[in-house]
Design a protein around this motif. Structure first.
Motif, PDB file in Angstrom:
ATOM      1  N   LEU A 188      -5.449   0.228   1.374  1.00  0.00           N
ATOM      2  CA  LEU A 188      -3.836   0.557   0.934  1.00  0.00           C
ATOM      3  C   LEU A 188      -3.238   0.355   2.153  1.00  0.00           C
ATOM      4  O   LEU A 188      -3.217   0.632   3.227  1.00  0.00           O
ATOM      5  CB  LEU A 188      -3.792   2.117   0.606  1.00  0.00           C
ATOM      6  CG  LEU A 188      -4.849   2.585  -0.457  1.00  0.00           C
ATOM      7  CD1 LEU A 188      -4.333   4.061  -0.876  1.00  0.00           C
ATOM      8  CD2 LEU A 188      -4.743   1.732  -1.808  1.00  0.00           C
ATOM      9  N   THR A 189      -2.402  -1.187   2.185  1.00  0.00           N
ATOM     10  CA  THR A 189      -1.425  -1.355   3.119  1.00  0.00           C
ATOM     11  C   THR A 189      -0.220  -1.142   2.807  1.00  0.00           C
ATOM     12  O   THR A 189       0.271  -1.079   1.764  1.00  0.00           O
ATOM     13  CB  THR A 189      -1.797  -2.709   3.335  1.00  0.00           C
ATOM     14  OG1 THR A 189      -1.587  -3.442   2.231  1.00  0.00           O
ATOM     15  CG2 THR A 189      -3.327  -3.030   3.732  1.00  0.00           C
ATOM     16  N   ALA A 190       0.700  -0.828   3.945  1.00  0.00           N
ATOM     17  CA  ALA A 190       2.087  -0.693   4.021  1.00  0.00           C
ATOM     18  C   ALA A 190       2.716  -2.177   4.100  1.00  0.00           C
ATOM     19  O   ALA A 190       2.352  -2.844   4.798  1.00  0.00           O
ATOM     20  CB  ALA A 190       2.682   0.013   5.058  1.00  0.00           C
ATOM     21  N   ARG A 191       3.501  -2.513   3.091  1.00  0.00           N
ATOM     22  CA  ARG A 191       4.202  -3.696   3.189  1.00  0.00           C
ATOM     23  C   ARG A 191       4.903  -4.082   4.466  1.00  0.00           C
ATOM     24  O   ARG A 191       5.070  -4.994   4.929  1.00  0.00           O
ATOM     25  CB  ARG A 191       5.120  -3.819   1.988  1.00  0.00           C
ATOM     26  CG  ARG A 191       4.972  -4.859   1.031  1.00  0.00           C
ATOM     27  CD  ARG A 191       6.007  -4.995  -0.024  1.00  0.00           C
ATOM     28  NE  ARG A 191       5.733  -4.046  -1.247  1.00  0.00           N
ATOM     29  CZ  ARG A 191       5.022  -4.720  -2.225  1.00  0.00           C
ATOM     30  NH1 ARG A 191       4.464  -5.875  -2.254  1.00  0.00           N
ATOM     31  NH2 ARG A 191       4.853  -3.851  -3.382  1.00  0.00           N
ATOM     32  N   ALA A 192       5.327  -2.796   5.112  1.00  0.00           N
ATOM     33  CA  ALA A 192       5.998  -3.200   6.376  1.00  0.00           C
ATOM     34  C   ALA A 192       5.091  -3.615   7.596  1.00  0.00           C
ATOM     35  O   ALA A 192       5.655  -4.177   8.562  1.00  0.00           O
ATOM     36  CB  ALA A 192       6.847  -1.977   6.741  1.00  0.00           C
ATOM     37  N   MET A 193       3.969  -3.174   7.420  1.00  0.00           N
ATOM     38  CA  MET A 193       2.976  -3.719   8.449  1.00  0.00           C
ATOM     39  C   MET A 193       2.269  -5.015   8.328  1.00  0.00           C
ATOM     40  O   MET A 193       1.463  -5.112   7.597  1.00  0.00           O
ATOM     41  CB  MET A 193       2.002  -2.557   8.221  1.00  0.00           C
ATOM     42  CG  MET A 193       2.243  -1.040   8.560  1.00  0.00           C
ATOM     43  SD  MET A 193       3.098  -0.808  10.240  1.00  0.00           S
ATOM     44  CE  MET A 193       1.782  -0.776  11.514  1.00  0.00           C
ATOM     45  N   LYS A 194       3.184  -5.901   8.825  1.00  0.00           N
ATOM     46  CA  LYS A 194       2.831  -7.252   8.674  1.00  0.00           C
ATOM     47  C   LYS A 194       1.265  -7.765   9.291  1.00  0.00           C
ATOM     48  O   LYS A 194       1.054  -7.154  10.452  1.00  0.00           O
ATOM     49  CB  LYS A 194       3.604  -8.168   9.279  1.00  0.00           C
ATOM     50  CG  LYS A 194       5.017  -8.394   8.588  1.00  0.00           C
ATOM     51  CD  LYS A 194       5.061  -9.662   7.623  1.00  0.00           C
ATOM     52  CE  LYS A 194       6.483  -9.575   6.929  1.00  0.00           C
ATOM     53  NZ  LYS A 194       6.546  -8.729   5.934  1.00  0.00           N
ATOM     54  N   GLY A 195       0.357  -8.191   8.462  1.00  0.00           N
ATOM     55  CA  GLY A 195      -0.898  -8.564   9.206  1.00  0.00           C
ATOM     56  C   GLY A 195      -1.748  -7.582   8.873  1.00  0.00           C
ATOM     57  O   GLY A 195      -2.997  -8.055   8.906  1.00  0.00           O
ATOM     58  N   ASP A 196      -1.561  -6.450   8.236  1.00  0.00           N
ATOM     59  CA  ASP A 196      -2.557  -5.328   7.659  1.00  0.00           C
ATOM     60  C   ASP A 196      -3.410  -5.887   6.891  1.00  0.00           C
ATOM     61  O   ASP A 196      -4.740  -5.518   6.987  1.00  0.00           O
ATOM     62  CB  ASP A 196      -1.762  -4.072   7.411  1.00  0.00           C
ATOM     63  CG  ASP A 196      -1.603  -3.168   8.635  1.00  0.00           C
ATOM     64  OD1 ASP A 196      -1.846  -3.612   9.798  1.00  0.00           O
ATOM     65  OD2 ASP A 196      -1.218  -1.880   8.374  1.00  0.00           O
TER      66      ASP A 196
END
Ligand code: MN
Length: 228
Positions: A188-196
């Motif tokens: 589950l990745t946060a959209r704001a965290m680029k590259g996650d």
């Protein structure tokens, strides 16, 4: 692929639906439809036509009774196309995702959710419970590993940003643990965290879903991974 390649693939497999472009090199869609009609095994195979130009009603009727729909390119985006396919495969009255039996040999399918945000956890937990999954929860990576060892879940939903131990590190450790390493893990990745997303896959996650999580997307993705 070309019409003849497509036809070859259709003959080689048991399919639920064929998406057929009318204009293809070497053998066009009309010819493919004609060939399907000649075969007893394939004449009822559902086909959805993809066409660049709108077809007249006469042209549509001439396509044959196994043609279940006509999609005009440029009139429909990707998610609409998926919705149309789902609607055909699972029926209009059903939800857009396929429902599979939630009971494996040992009882209900177990899903572990690792997520430190309470509101996200509640949403995901309720979505899964209402669909019949057995749900286990963890609020950091270390807890996720401990519960995974104890419960042997069929699938793990792993938030990447968590205190104590991140989802990245927990995934790396799970992938090195005998008995756990083959469990599908959806990051589950946060959209704001680029590259996650890339980092999650590099850490060993099977797939990812960006937050905020939409229940339909979540359930669909889970079903996909439980099939393997
Ligand atoms: Mn988090």
């Amino acid at each position: 692929m070309s019409g003849s390649e497509g036809l070859e693939r259709i003959r080689g497999e048991v399919l639920d639906l064929v998406l057929l472009d009318l204009r293809m090199p070497d053998m066009d869609g009309y010819k493919v439809l004609e060939e399907l009609q000649k075969s007893d095994d394939l004449k009822d195979l559902p086909v959805m036509i993809i066409t660049a130009a709108d077809l007249t009603e006469t042209e549509k009727r001439a396509l044959g009774k196994n043609v279940k729909g006509v999609i005009t390119k440029g009139r429909i985006d990707r998610s609409e196309l998926l919705a149309r396919i789902n609607k055909f495969l699972y029926g209009p009255e059903r939800t857009a995702y396929p429902r599979m039996p939630k009971v494996s040999a040992g009882g209900p399918v177990k899903i572990l959710i690792a997520e430190d945000r309470h509101d996200n956890m509640i949403l995901i937990k309720e979505t899964l419970r209402s669909t019949g999954y057995a749900v286990y929860t963890a609020t950091n990576g270390q807890e996720a590993i401990d519960i995974a060892e104890k419960e042997r879940p069929d699938l793990i939903l792993m938030d990447m940003q968590m205190p104590v131990m991140s989802g990245f590190e927990a995934t790396r450790q799970i992938r090195e643990t005998e008995g756990l390493k083959d469990i599908p893990i959806i990051a589950l990745t946060a959209r704001a965290m680029k590259g996650d997303e890339e980092k999650a896959l590099a850490a060993g996650c099977s797939d990812y879903l960006s937050k905020p999580v939409m229940p339909k997307d979540l359930l669909r993705k889970i079903e996909v991974w439980l099939r393997y």
